[in-house]
Design an enzyme around this catalytic site. Structure first.
Site, PDB file in Angstrom:
ATOM      1  N   LYS A  51      -6.512  -1.143   0.083  1.00 37.00           N
ATOM      2  CA  LYS A  51      -6.826  -0.425  -1.143  1.00 37.00           C
ATOM      3  C   LYS A  51      -7.066   1.051  -0.867  1.00 37.00           C
ATOM      4  O   LYS A  51      -7.603   1.423   0.160  1.00 37.00           O
ATOM      5  CB  LYS A  51      -8.090  -1.057  -1.725  1.00 37.00           C
ATOM      6  CG  LYS A  51      -8.369  -0.634  -3.126  1.00 37.00           C
ATOM      7  CD  LYS A  51      -9.404  -1.485  -3.766  1.00 37.00           C
ATOM      8  CE  LYS A  51      -9.850  -0.794  -5.051  1.00 37.00           C
ATOM      9  NZ  LYS A  51      -8.730  -0.281  -5.853  1.00 37.00           N
ATOM     10  N   GLY A  78      -9.099   2.891 -11.315  1.00 37.76           N
ATOM     11  CA  GLY A  78      -9.685   4.195 -11.003  1.00 37.76           C
ATOM     12  C   GLY A  78     -10.149   4.281  -9.566  1.00 37.76           C
ATOM     13  O   GLY A  78     -11.066   5.027  -9.226  1.00 37.76           O
ATOM     14  N   ASN A 105      -4.146   3.313   2.777  1.00 39.81           N
ATOM     15  CA  ASN A 105      -3.731   4.095   1.619  1.00 39.81           C
ATOM     16  C   ASN A 105      -4.755   5.221   1.424  1.00 39.81           C
ATOM     17  O   ASN A 105      -5.931   4.972   1.164  1.00 39.81           O
ATOM     18  CB  ASN A 105      -3.680   3.147   0.415  1.00 39.81           C
ATOM     19  CG  ASN A 105      -3.100   3.762  -0.844  1.00 39.81           C
ATOM     20  OD1 ASN A 105      -3.831   4.145  -1.738  1.00 39.81           O
ATOM     21  ND2 ASN A 105      -1.787   3.840  -0.906  1.00 39.81           N
ATOM     22  N   ASN A 133      -1.394   8.171  -0.923  1.00 40.26           N
ATOM     23  CA  ASN A 133      -1.338   7.857  -2.343  1.00 40.26           C
ATOM     24  C   ASN A 133      -1.494   9.154  -3.122  1.00 40.26           C
ATOM     25  O   ASN A 133      -2.593   9.527  -3.509  1.00 40.26           O
ATOM     26  CB  ASN A 133      -2.435   6.861  -2.696  1.00 40.26           C
ATOM     27  CG  ASN A 133      -2.421   6.515  -4.161  1.00 40.26           C
ATOM     28  OD1 ASN A 133      -1.559   6.969  -4.910  1.00 40.26           O
ATOM     29  ND2 ASN A 133      -3.380   5.717  -4.575  1.00 40.26           N
ATOM     30  N   CYS A 136      -1.471   8.114  -7.868  1.00 39.42           N
ATOM     31  CA  CYS A 136      -2.237   7.204  -8.707  1.00 39.42           C
ATOM     32  C   CYS A 136      -2.406   7.791 -10.102  1.00 39.42           C
ATOM     33  O   CYS A 136      -2.914   8.906 -10.251  1.00 39.42           O
ATOM     34  CB  CYS A 136      -3.613   6.913  -8.112  1.00 39.42           C
ATOM     35  SG  CYS A 136      -4.535   5.787  -9.182  1.00 39.42           S
ATOM     36  N   LYS A 171       3.694   7.952  -0.804  1.00 38.83           N
ATOM     37  CA  LYS A 171       3.938   7.031  -1.919  1.00 38.83           C
ATOM     38  C   LYS A 171       4.103   7.813  -3.214  1.00 38.83           C
ATOM     39  O   LYS A 171       3.207   8.533  -3.636  1.00 38.83           O
ATOM     40  CB  LYS A 171       2.783   6.045  -2.052  1.00 38.83           C
ATOM     41  CG  LYS A 171       3.009   5.021  -3.152  1.00 38.83           C
ATOM     42  CD  LYS A 171       2.126   3.810  -2.974  1.00 38.83           C
ATOM     43  CE  LYS A 171       2.269   2.840  -4.127  1.00 38.83           C
ATOM     44  NZ  LYS A 171       1.307   1.740  -3.997  1.00 38.83           N
ATOM     45  N   ASN A 198       4.722   3.766  -7.339  1.00 41.40           N
ATOM     46  CA  ASN A 198       3.409   3.482  -7.863  1.00 41.40           C
ATOM     47  C   ASN A 198       3.585   3.057  -9.329  1.00 41.40           C
ATOM     48  O   ASN A 198       4.709   2.879  -9.780  1.00 41.40           O
ATOM     49  CB  ASN A 198       2.521   4.727  -7.745  1.00 41.40           C
ATOM     50  CG  ASN A 198       1.046   4.359  -7.539  1.00 41.40           C
ATOM     51  OD1 ASN A 198       0.531   3.493  -8.230  1.00 41.40           O
ATOM     52  ND2 ASN A 198       0.392   5.013  -6.603  1.00 41.40           N
TER      53      ASN A 198
END
Ligand SMILES: Cc1cc2nc3c(=O)[nH]c(=O)nc-3n(C[C@H](O)[C@H](O)[C@H](O)COP(=O)(O)OP(=O)(O)OC[C@H]3O[C@@H](n4cnc5c(N)ncnc54)[C@H](O)[C@@H]3O)c2cc1C
Ligand SMILES: Cc1cc2nc3c(=O)[nH]c(=O)nc-3n(C[C@H](O)[C@H](O)[C@H](O)COP(=O)(O)OP(=O)(O)OC[C@H]3O[C@@H](n4cnc5c(N)ncnc54)[C@H](O)[C@@H]3O)c2cc1C
Ligand SMILES: Cc1cc2nc3c(=O)[nH]c(=O)nc-3n(C[C@H](O)[C@H](O)[C@H](O)COP(=O)(O)O)c2cc1C
Ligand SMILES: Cc1cc2nc3c(=O)[nH]c(=O)nc-3n(C[C@H](O)[C@H](O)[C@H](O)COP(=O)(O)O)c2cc1C
Ligand code: FES
Ligand code: FES
Lengths: 310, 262, 310, 262
Positions: A51, A78, A105, A133, A136, A171, A198
């Site tokens: 995560k 979130g 990540n 990441n 997001c 990503k 994503n």
């Protein structure tokens, strides 16, 4: 599920990382990995991406955080998480013992926080690579994130590449006009691989209350609904960059995974499927193997990019 | 925590929208504790995509019972299953109600609203077996919403019913009924499951009377196994008030740790 | 289907055009309208948008042109059509007699062709407005179209606004980073309304043959799968532009349509649903009416933009 | 062209993967002509999203019959329907085979491959009723792929079977069997439905022997009513060779107008 006979060579080589098979569990859908130990053998996976982690612990968005749609799931978690120090102290020691690729990540409120996470983790052992990441959609207003522009992508990746001793997987967000342009920016900045996609910025409305179903208003759409768009993006990017592409979006079965490989992905990530079946990722490995066997494919890497377009 | 892809529906009964399933799933049945739940796959395709959380209504060595209200597409599909159909479920999950031999001779009030009664049968049985003096408060809007009356009666569990419309038992909210009882006798603990508004009112009531209480919380659940962070509720922790996964740390929490939404 | 009692005022006013109800049939999914006469009363619709028209007849893409996905449909028709002259001579005279809004979806290989279509149609009677299809993903390589950039959107709309005597509805592509930016460009250029969304660029692969399932490789995804993303875009745009927004993407029921209205759409278009049920659009009108009745809504325009976000 | 949302399944039979449905739908039944089709809604949700086109296998005043092979998800769902279930279908759609009284006394060869046999039973009956001397050529891979043999026999329709593996009738492709017959007797017309490769070979054969032929084409169909332009095939028109909607102008076309893909 039959025939884990290792007749088929499932290994793939990302250059910077060799995987025993092309199936990774996707970030945010696989906890810190350990949650899944009761349901599958983590070492049967190519690897998993934990995560998303910020430097500091994060509380995430208020609930409701999830809503189902036709063949899809919108989430607005979130990026709640324990933060990098708790991860390194409490989780990483357990992950380190596993013979599978553990990918972290990496998140940040700003470029400095990304850099701080990378720097901190560089001091830790047992991590195969970082997945940046930068995409997001659930953190800033209306999905704002670095992956929406080639400029911010380039600058951030470049900085992190210089700061990191480990391979970087960038990503990407699908919420862009030209995924190829962003992928190229990441490649040029030194990213060792590109992961996509994503989630798609989405929303749902409760007609009775006239309120958004998610407290955060917006969330990210994942699952089978997005597969045709994700597959298109993977195909577009794979033929335009030299670095390996890791494909994902709606993969529920071995056949889905193989389609991404055929489109050009060197490996895949399995996301939402892990919620439906906690053992989905190993089932998908087995299904890929069976398919290869049935189709006389001796090594799965033969199908990578094997799409015929005439 | 087992994935049983071959659980078998032995029996299905219903009272209007309320359904009761008896399911052969020995591994889950043996492990189950009151207040735990299972994640049930209702269809085979991506609609609905996710499993549905259902409390374990009762459990034994052969399997479990479920009790649910048809509340949407998923439970509707589940309600159309036939005896002999195979079911795919994961469980037992979560942490249940406190059940311990130390409770012997003590008094527990169990309060269930509508479908929230589901976990309380198993709990009442287990408490009874440990010599706890248990009274179940069972509230619904109308008579049709409290179909499990007979089941509790037959099991010899003390039952007090309420209906909002007065069609059966006490006329009014179940929390009022509990309030009247609390004024008379103070139990050692309250266990409750039901709509948020009921539980919030009950939490206030329990606090007022100084009775410890446990609540089984609900939330939309993505995974049921602590992996998605979708099911959070505000819970008081040592480290502060955070969004806490109810599938993992709950679904049952002590009242004093729960921060109810406005 | 009950209660067409006209107790509810279903009319909506787009400023330049009053509709008897907010439901239009979407371009490319409703033929030239007449195909649906056996199945519904065209005058019970708010109106319909005819299939995209170029100046010249077009042959479209080779088949397979359609592929189903999870809750979605990818099409790569490639805007096959009879061309503007045949339309004006053979079809328009029949449409002119209908008491419903007939909107023409205008296409062009380049800006000049768009202008030629508009000029030609300006000489014809019986058209309520033009919907500028600057967003079809099936014509040029990999979905290229004017709606992908604010600049090309602005220039084209501005030119057509000056050339046209009729109101312009600009139909946007969802395949962009910022739908708001494009919508604002269209508004600034004089567009009288904004329609969104067109289809999402997508693909599907046949694993057995390793070929794309669509001969055209890429196609446009529509249907319930895209609804959460479409709804998000409509919500984003409706609060940012002053001109009316026409929302679409995966509307199958009256409840779906109402969600778009609540999000801020002044009217909606129904697309793929017409294929599943040729009478879907009138069913949706009836469902909207029933819902309004059941919820004490006297006029449907009361729910437009009624979303509560706190 | 009716939408019948209340067509009723009267009977369902099967031979392995092949299913035969008898459906009460009087309006569709009365209007139907051989070679026309219906669009059937197989599920209620968006998976699969679209209706499925199926040829009218036979028709009468009470309704229609369908004959299909389970070929994927849609036909699989349809195969699980039970007598009494209601079906939602649109039809009759398209333009069928040429059937006219002027054919009286003439000779027709009907050629069906696998599930392509479906429309030919209705056609054979209608031609027979008009005094056309009809022979049906029915080919499949194996014996299991030609389950309708008895039905044709019982109806007194001349039937010649072939199987690729020689397990029944002529051993080889049905086109070879037709070729042998053509060498002996030349019919006045050939009507055919089956896999593309079969029809393409047959078109060449018919052209060689100078026999006019009609083919029922298949395509993925979005709507079945001419609205989506999804179902096109290259067809020779007055205005040139264009992509033509087979749901509207077909699915049956004369051989000389069809341009077969390479
Ligand atoms: C730990 C746990 C145990 C539960 N035990 C039972 C039980 O024993 N018996 C029973 O009848 N119900 C129980 N529930 C509630 C049950 O899970 C929901 O009613 C069910 O998931 C609704 O699914 P659906 O597809 O029928 O409805 P949907 O169409 O998914 O939803 C209908 C409505 O309910 C809301 N909803 C969806 N999922 C949940 C949820 N998990 N919790 C609260 N609201 C939800 C939706 O937002 C929507 O408004 C439990 C929930 C949890 C979290
Ligand atoms: C006018 C017409 C009449 C037909 N009549 C019959 C009939 O009487 N009996 C019968 O068994 N079948 C018939 N078919 C074929 C039938 O429509 C398809 O087999 C069916 O739609 C497949 O649906 P599915 O969901 O089972 O398979 P899917 O999962 O949709 O598809 C299975 C495979 O078939 C292909 N396919 C899908 N739809 C079609 C199609 N319409 N035509 C050709 N290939 C397709 C897919 O690309 C895939 O490779 C007819 C087709 C047409 C166009
Ligand atoms: C609940 C949830 C949480 C997620 N959290 C993260 C995350 O922390 N970091 C990240 O890069 N992607 C995150 N994602 C995106 C997934 O990793 C994946 O890119 C996306 O879901 C598409 O794949 P899928 O359709 O297989 O789920 C999350 C997705 C979901 C559904
Ligand atoms: C087969 C097909 C053809 C289409 N042709 C057109 C077209 O000619 N012009 C246009 O603007 N949009 C066209 N569209 C897009 C639709 O009008 C609509 O924007 C899109 O399908 C989303 O709505 P839906 O999900 O309700 O179908 C087409 C869509 C489909 C499925
Ligand atoms: S339901 Fe997924 S974390 Fe609780
Ligand atoms: S199937 Fe839609 S036009 Fe033929």
């Amino acid at each position: 599920m039959a025939g884990m006979t290792n007749k088929v060579d499932l290994s793939v080589d990302l250059g910077f990382l060799k995987l025993c098979n092309p199936v990774l569990a996707a970030s945010g859908t696989f906890g810190y990995g350990l949650e899944f130990e009761p349901y599958l053998d983590l070492e049967k996976l190519g690897g998993f991406v934990v995560k998303g982690l910020y430097f500091k612990p994060r509380d995430g968005n208020p609930p409701p955080r999830l809503v189902e749609t036709a063949s899809g799931l919108i989430n607005a978690i979130g990026l709640q998480g324990v933060g990098i120090e708790a991860f390194a102290e409490k989780v990483l020691p357990k992950l380190r013992r596993l013979r599978t690729a553990v990918i972290v990540n990496v998140c940040g409120e700003d470029d400095d926080e990304y850099a701080a996470v990378v720097e901190y983790l560089d001091g830790q052992e047992g991590i195969a690579a970082y997945e940046l990441n930068i995409s997001c959609p659930n953190v800033k207003a209306e999905g704002l994130c670095p992956a929406l522009s080639p400029r911010t992508t380039f600058d951030l990746v470049k900085r992190l590449k210089a700061a990191s001793r480990r391979p970087l997987i960038t990503k990407l967000s699908p919420n862009v006009t030209s995924i190829v342009e962003i992928a190229k920016a990441a490649e040029e900045a030194g990213s060792d691989a590109i992961a996509l996609v994503n989630t798609f910025l989405a929303m749902a409305i409760d007609l009775e209350t006239r309120r958004p179903k998610l407290r955060n208003v917006f969330g990210g759409l994942s699952g089978p609904a997005i597969k045709p768009i994700a597959l298109r993006m993977v195909y577009q990017v794979a033929s335009r960059v030299r670095v390996p592409v890791i494909g994902m979006g709606g993969i529920m079965t071995g056949a889905d995974a193989l389609e991404f490989l055929v489109a050009g992905a060197a490996a895949v990530e399995v996301g939402t499927a892990n919620f439906v079946d906690p053992d989905a990722a190993v089932r998908i490995v087995a299904e890929i193997e069976s398919w290869c066997e049935a189709h006389g494919v001796a090594a799965v890497r033969e199908v990578v990019g094997a799409i015929k377009v005439s | 925590m087992t994935i049983d892809r071959n659980a078998r529906l032995r029996d299905i009964r219903n009272w209007g929208d309320y359904f009761h399933l008896t399911i052969d799933t020995p591994d889950v049945g043996r492990e189950a504790r009151p207040g735990q739940f299972v994640m049930v796959k209702v269809g085979d395709g991506p609609i609905p995509l996710l499993r549905r959380p259902l409390s374990i209504h009762d459990a034994g060595k052969d399997g479990i019972e479920l009790f649910f209200k048809v509340s949407g597409q998923g439970t509707e599909i589940l309600s159309r299953k036939k005896p002999g159909d195979s079911l795919d479920l994961i469980g037992p999950l979560g942490k249940g109600f406190t059940v311990s031999d130390a409770m012997k001779g003590k008094r527990a009030h169990l309060v269930g609203g509508g479908r929230g009664i589901a976990p309380l049968f198993f709990l009442a049985r287990e408490l009874g077996a440990r010599g706890v003096r248990t009274a179940v408060f069972y509230g619904g809007r109308r008579l049709a919403d409290i179909p499990l009356r007979d089941k509790f009666d037959k099991a010899g569990i003390e039952l007090l019913c309420s209906t909002d419309d007065g069609s059966f038992g006490f006329a009014g909210l179940v929390t009022e009924l509990v309030g009247r009882e609390l004024a008379k006798t103070k139990p050692d603990i309250i266990h409750a499951c039901g709509p948020d508004a009921m539980m919030k009112a009950l939490a206030a009531l329990a606090a007022k009377h100084g009775v410890p209480a446990e609540f089984s919380l609900e939330s939309i659940m993505g995974c049921g196994i602590g992996a998605c962070w979708g099911c959070v509720h505000r819970i008081r922790n040592e480290s502060g008030d955070g969004w806490t996964k109810i599938c993992e740390e709950g679904p049952v929490f002590p009242g004093e740790r729960i921060l109810w939404p406005e």
